[in-house]
Design a protein around this motif. Structure first.
Motif, mmCIF file in Angstrom:
data_model
loop_
_atom_site.group_PDB
_atom_site.id
_atom_site.type_symbol
_atom_site.label_atom_id
_atom_site.label_comp_id
_atom_site.label_asym_id
_atom_site.label_seq_id
_atom_site.Cartn_x
_atom_site.Cartn_y
_atom_site.Cartn_z
ATOM 1 N N ALA A 153 1.855 -11.720 9.113
ATOM 2 C CA ALA A 153 1.385 -10.335 8.984
ATOM 3 C C ALA A 153 2.203 -9.611 7.926
ATOM 4 O O ALA A 153 3.401 -9.892 7.763
ATOM 5 N N PRO A 154 1.602 -8.702 7.181
ATOM 6 C CA PRO A 154 2.344 -7.967 6.158
ATOM 7 C C PRO A 154 3.479 -7.148 6.776
ATOM 8 O O PRO A 154 3.308 -6.560 7.839
ATOM 9 N N GLN A 155 4.601 -7.128 6.100
ATOM 10 C CA GLN A 155 5.773 -6.407 6.592
ATOM 11 C C GLN A 155 5.671 -4.932 6.221
ATOM 12 O O GLN A 155 5.019 -4.565 5.257
ATOM 13 N N LYS A 156 6.346 -4.112 6.993
ATOM 14 C CA LYS A 156 6.443 -2.689 6.671
ATOM 15 C C LYS A 156 7.544 -2.503 5.646
ATOM 16 O O LYS A 156 8.647 -3.040 5.782
ATOM 17 N N LEU A 157 7.251 -1.752 4.605
ATOM 18 C CA LEU A 157 8.249 -1.447 3.593
ATOM 19 C C LEU A 157 8.974 -0.169 3.989
ATOM 20 O O LEU A 157 8.622 0.488 4.967
ATOM 21 N N LYS A 158 9.943 0.190 3.205
ATOM 22 C CA LYS A 158 10.646 1.439 3.483
ATOM 23 C C LYS A 158 9.679 2.615 3.329
ATOM 24 O O LYS A 158 8.616 2.506 2.713
ATOM 25 N N LYS A 159 10.051 3.729 3.874
ATOM 26 C CA LYS A 159 9.201 4.916 3.834
ATOM 27 C C LYS A 159 9.061 5.402 2.398
ATOM 28 O O LYS A 159 10.048 5.523 1.663
ATOM 29 N N VAL A 160 7.842 5.678 1.997
ATOM 30 C CA VAL A 160 7.568 6.152 0.646
ATOM 31 C C VAL A 160 7.628 7.667 0.650
ATOM 32 O O VAL A 160 7.001 8.318 1.478
ATOM 33 N N LYS A 161 8.391 8.229 -0.275
ATOM 34 C CA LYS A 161 8.512 9.686 -0.370
ATOM 35 C C LYS A 161 7.686 10.194 -1.540
ATOM 36 O O LYS A 161 7.450 9.482 -2.516
ATOM 37 N N THR A 162 7.278 11.438 -1.433
ATOM 38 C CA THR A 162 6.529 12.078 -2.503
ATOM 39 C C THR A 162 7.417 12.213 -3.728
ATOM 40 O O THR A 162 8.616 12.470 -3.613
ATOM 41 N N GLN A 163 6.815 12.082 -4.882
ATOM 42 C CA GLN A 163 7.553 12.162 -6.140
ATOM 43 C C GLN A 163 8.165 13.546 -6.313
ATOM 44 O O GLN A 163 7.631 14.527 -5.802
ATOM 45 N N PRO A 164 9.281 13.655 -7.007
ATOM 46 C CA PRO A 164 9.870 14.976 -7.239
ATOM 47 C C PRO A 164 9.005 15.788 -8.199
ATOM 48 O O PRO A 164 8.372 15.256 -9.107
ATOM 49 N N ILE A 165 8.975 17.082 -7.968
ATOM 50 C CA ILE A 165 8.182 17.974 -8.817
ATOM 51 C C ILE A 165 9.039 18.395 -10.000
ATOM 52 O O ILE A 165 10.130 18.938 -9.829
#
Length: 133
Positions: free
Chosen positions: A111-123
């Motif tokens: 099964a595909p692994q969970k990656l680290k949490k993706v954060k929104t790009q800086p503005i």
């Protein structure tokens, strides 16, 4: 009283159906994972001015692969449900050839692994008033 005639107005209009099916096609998750690599992300976030794109190509959401008219529209997009849903989808490992081979019976499936949490790009506020004479 006889049977009422069934009207089949849209039968045989496959070109219309195909048009509606592909109209809102966006980048797939594995393509966005490729765009999120640092060298490519830097290039996409710092694009040159292109007047054919919305907002002259200066306001781009890397995770949703969308251009926005201005900074306010982009920041409101970051708070939207669609953007948050896309971020959650990007936490899974991207689809690979190894996974395709395993699904076809050539190897073991993991099964595909969970990656680290993706954060929104800086503005980053960009100054578009700088024009050369």
């Amino acid at each position: 009283m006889g049977r009422l005639k069934r009207k089949k107005y849209h039968k045989g209009n496959t070109y219309v159906q195909k048009m509606f099916r592909t109209r809102r096609k966006t980048k797939d998750i594995d393509q966005i994972h490729e765009d999120m690599k640092p060298e490519k992300a830097d290039k996409l976030l710092n694009q040159e001015v292109d007047h054919d794109l919305p907002g002259a190509g200066q306001n781009y959401c890397l995770h949703c692969a969308k251009h926005f008219i201005d900074l306010q529209a982009m920041t409101s997009h970051f708070k939207s449900r669609n953007h948050k849903r896309r971020l959650r989808a990007l936490t899974e490992e991207p689809y690979s050839q190894k996974e395709a081979d395993a699904a076809a019976g050539m190897g073991s499936y993991y099964a595909p692994q969970k990656l680290k949490k993706v954060k929104t790009q800086p503005i980053v506020k960009k100054d578009m008033d700088t024009t050369e004479d």
